[in-house]
Enzyme design. Sequence first.
Site, mmCIF file in Angstrom:
data_model
loop_
_atom_site.group_PDB
_atom_site.id
_atom_site.type_symbol
_atom_site.label_atom_id
_atom_site.label_comp_id
_atom_site.label_asym_id
_atom_site.label_seq_id
_atom_site.Cartn_x
_atom_site.Cartn_y
_atom_site.Cartn_z
ATOM 1 N N HIS A 212 7.957 -5.042 5.612
ATOM 2 C CA HIS A 212 7.566 -3.733 6.156
ATOM 3 C C HIS A 212 8.644 -3.086 7.040
ATOM 4 O O HIS A 212 8.933 -1.899 6.916
ATOM 5 C CB HIS A 212 6.278 -3.862 6.967
ATOM 6 N N ASP B 180 4.128 -3.697 -1.167
ATOM 7 C CA ASP B 180 4.386 -3.692 0.276
ATOM 8 C C ASP B 180 3.453 -2.604 0.794
ATOM 9 O O ASP B 180 3.709 -1.415 0.595
ATOM 10 C CB ASP B 180 5.854 -3.336 0.585
ATOM 11 N N HIS B 181 2.349 -3.003 1.423
ATOM 12 C CA HIS B 181 1.313 -1.996 1.691
ATOM 13 C C HIS B 181 1.777 -0.920 2.668
ATOM 14 O O HIS B 181 1.198 0.164 2.704
ATOM 15 C CB HIS B 181 -0.013 -2.651 2.107
#
Length: 495
Positions: free
Chosen positions: A245, A182-183
């Site tokens: 996010h 999950d950047h």
Amino acid sequence: MRQNEQAEAVFVIFGSTGDLAKRKLFPSIFNLYRKGNLTNKFAIIGLGRREWDNEKLRSVVKESIKEEHGEAVAEGSSEFLDHFSYLSFDVTDKDSYANLLDEMVLKEDEFSIPGNRIFYMAMAPEFFGSIAQSIYSSGLKETSGWTRLVIEKPFGTDLSTAKQLNEEIRKAFSEDEIYRIDHYLGKEMVQNIQVIRFANAMFAPLWNNRHIANIQVTSSEKLGVEGRGSYYEKSGALRDMVQNHMLQMVSLLAMDVPLRLTTDEIRSEKIKVLRALRPVVGETIKENVVRAQYSAGSVEQTDVPGYLQEDNVDPSSHTETYVAARLLIDNHDWAGVPFYIRTGKRMAVKSTKIVVEFKELPHNLYAKEAIKTGPNLLIIHIQPDEGITIVLNGKKIGSADTTPVHLEYRHDSEDRVNTPEAYERLLFDCMMGDATNFAHWDEVSLSWSLVDAISNAWTESDNQPVSYKAGSMGPKEADKLLEADGFSWWPVEQM
Ligand SMILES: NC(=O)C1=CN([C@@H]2O[C@H](COP(=O)(O)OP(=O)(O)OC[C@H]3O[C@@H](n4cnc5c(N)ncnc54)[C@H](OP(=O)(O)O)[C@@H]3O)[C@@H](O)[C@H]2O)C=CC1
Ligand SMILES: O=C1O[C@H](COP(=O)(O)O)[C@@H](O)[C@H](O)[C@H]1O
């Protein structure tokens, strides 16, 4: 990022001819190398169906270095590029995996790599399960070192597909070998949430429903769907941004203080938050979630089409490009505190910010009818600018009135030169075996349950998206969500 730690591994990129590899992975690996976080004991094996060879892959990597660092740095990168090789590879063809094993062994020998292997899935998600199983059945995991699997989003499209995918990959890799990206968890200021909360005496005791009135999390984008219409049609903002996010940021904001700063302790506290989130079901959807889609408008003085006019989008699509929601956490510390989230495409600004609004004092001597004091705020600027702002009430110079005082800390450009990008940080963590900033299966499954409940409630009530103009900050219905509680969105544009 930790200094003086170096990784030694073979890195296999499934999908090395694709967009993610070029834009994010190659520059991040180069930055790690440049900063000394990779020794010479590493190799990158790129895979894709295209008939490329080593030279072609290296020229693409060099191009991506040039785009980020300029011609001179790219020209000086040949030693780094020597670590790259390419195999033309169809993931559906079992024979390809035997060639991959040979290539890995060859590279381990050439660069004296101690058998550590990372498999990075930079491909369409429908392949993830079968690749993991082929890695296992072809003996690619049989090594004297460790093996790790990095999985890109989306991890499933709902709880049931995510479960199925998880079962497939778990046949080949154990939970602690799986790194679900999950950047947002690699972003500097998302990682800073825990430090701000747990390392400051001025926030730790106030971080609960006795002192906080509400928390607002915004992630707005100016971009539209950018050629990803066919993916986005099935995803929408709810699955694309909220499931991962947005809920990750909410759990970092609401988690209890972990016993220790270990992966297990942190994850376990985040999981408790997701378990305590009240599901939005049935009729409650109307008061708690706003679903919207952009119509034609103007972003930065340029006319842009509406979502329905985008390529690969059904002209009668009901896919949402914007979601705002009031989330409630049913636990001792957060009961009664709304967490408002909003995310959307084609909005007025690119901005990810968190605003923590503190409760007003029960008896404020300065809050008189004519002189209003505002609430104290803590603003966490995640992007594009990074830093924090604390808003206090102070005395207006030369007057008896009060005025909001902004105490700012922004990362200046000097600080940011060496700030690793999200992918760089996450790749390094994976190489170091630190899974803290990756999503555990329990987090993924709990967030899918919440998102599925919203999606089902929309279907059951035949809820259609309302419209907002491209270039605006979303529909008026999202303002009403807060007005009903006596709050309003804090502007994220000028803060
Ligand atoms: N691009 C981005 O910014 C982001 C991407 N992601 C995720 O990353 C993943 C990759 O995305 P992206 O790079 O944009 O996708 P692309 O479509 O650009 O690339 C897909 C890659 O998969 C390869 N591929 C497809 N089919 C096969 C096959 N049968 N055998 C071997 N290779 C195959 C393609 O190689 P070839 O064409 O040579 O066959 C190509 O390298 C997706 O899961 C996406 O959701 C997540 C966040 C951001
Ligand atoms: O995961 C995704 O994130 C991007 C937004 O990322 P950011 O780092 O630029 O905030 C979004 O554009 C994309 O649709 C989504 O898949």
